[in-house]
Design an enzyme around this catalytic site. Sequence first.
Site, PDB file in Angstrom:
ATOM      1  N   GLY A 115       0.825  -1.196   0.000  1.00  0.00           N
ATOM      2  CA  GLY A 115       0.000   0.000   0.000  1.00  0.00           C
ATOM      3  C   GLY A 115       0.861   1.248   0.000  1.00  0.00           C
ATOM      4  O   GLY A 115       2.027   1.203   0.416  1.00  0.00           O
ATOM      5  N   GLN A 128       2.866   9.887   1.497  1.00  0.00           N
ATOM      6  CA  GLN A 128       4.199   9.259   1.524  1.00  0.00           C
ATOM      7  C   GLN A 128       5.097   9.725   0.379  1.00  0.00           C
ATOM      8  O   GLN A 128       6.307   9.547   0.444  1.00  0.00           O
ATOM      9  CB  GLN A 128       4.076   7.731   1.480  1.00  0.00           C
ATOM     10  N   CYS A 178       6.220  -0.331   7.346  1.00  0.00           N
ATOM     11  CA  CYS A 178       5.798   0.809   6.524  1.00  0.00           C
ATOM     12  C   CYS A 178       6.974   1.219   5.645  1.00  0.00           C
ATOM     13  O   CYS A 178       8.119   1.269   6.112  1.00  0.00           O
ATOM     14  CB  CYS A 178       5.391   1.960   7.440  1.00  0.00           C
ATOM     15  N   LEU A 179       6.694   1.531   4.377  1.00  0.00           N
ATOM     16  CA  LEU A 179       7.760   1.957   3.458  1.00  0.00           C
ATOM     17  C   LEU A 179       8.424   3.244   3.947  1.00  0.00           C
ATOM     18  O   LEU A 179       9.561   3.528   3.581  1.00  0.00           O
ATOM     19  CB  LEU A 179       7.190   2.167   2.047  1.00  0.00           C
ATOM     20  N   HIS A 225      -4.076   1.241   7.751  1.00  0.00           N
ATOM     21  CA  HIS A 225      -2.722   1.817   7.731  1.00  0.00           C
ATOM     22  C   HIS A 225      -2.668   3.014   6.766  1.00  0.00           C
ATOM     23  O   HIS A 225      -2.137   4.081   7.111  1.00  0.00           O
ATOM     24  CB  HIS A 225      -1.733   0.718   7.320  1.00  0.00           C
ATOM     25  N   GLU A 226      -3.229   2.841   5.558  1.00  0.00           N
ATOM     26  CA  GLU A 226      -3.185   3.923   4.557  1.00  0.00           C
ATOM     27  C   GLU A 226      -4.098   5.081   4.961  1.00  0.00           C
ATOM     28  O   GLU A 226      -3.750   6.250   4.762  1.00  0.00           O
ATOM     29  CB  GLU A 226      -3.561   3.400   3.171  1.00  0.00           C
ATOM     30  N   HIS A 235      -2.255   7.194   7.256  1.00  0.00           N
ATOM     31  CA  HIS A 235      -1.305   8.077   6.563  1.00  0.00           C
ATOM     32  C   HIS A 235      -1.987   9.370   6.119  1.00  0.00           C
ATOM     33  O   HIS A 235      -1.393  10.446   6.198  1.00  0.00           O
ATOM     34  CB  HIS A 235      -0.733   7.393   5.316  1.00  0.00           C
TER      35      HIS A 235
HETATM   36 ZN   LIG Z   1       2.912   3.185   5.678  1.00  0.00          ZN
END
Ligand SMILES: [Zn+2]
Length: 169
Positions: A45, A50, A92-93, A134-135, A138
């Site tokens: 995701g 991000q 998480c990226l 999670h998204e 963000h």
């Molecule tokens: Zn993330």
Amino acid sequence: MIRPILKYGDTPLHQPAEPVAAITEDVQQLVDDMIETMYAAPGVGLAATQVGVALRIFVADVSVGRDPSGLIVMINPEFVERDGVQLEEEGCLSVPGFNATVMRPTRVVVKGQDRDGADRQVEGNGLLARAFQHEMDHLDGTLFVDRLRGIKRDLIVRRIKKLARSGKW
Ligand SMILES: [Zn+2]
């Protein structure tokens, strides 16, 4: 185009995103770039925040490209339903190298618009429910680290600060 992914500590990542007023060509290009960036990472995701764009858009694919029907684009997403509790390891990226157990709903229904502006409502269970939550976090400027408490949170934040000081973050 693959866009650079912001990391924990980069200000735009910690700020809430604004609704998308109109799905323009620029917005569609952003969506395409987000998909490319997510698959290249690879991740399940990615939220617009991000890549430093304060718009309420996320993409998700828990199959990471293996299932062509797995790709979900959500513009101006909203929760319709949220049920249950699951505790699983999450990463998480934007927080590379760190994982933690995070409490999330087991089932989530999200509605929004797709890349073409069509209304879409998607139910996610298990990993997909986790990805959606999670998204969505963000888009409110919240990272999984912010969901942790006490020592677990302090440990990650301290290690990130140490990496940042030595130029390795
Ligand atoms: Zn993330």
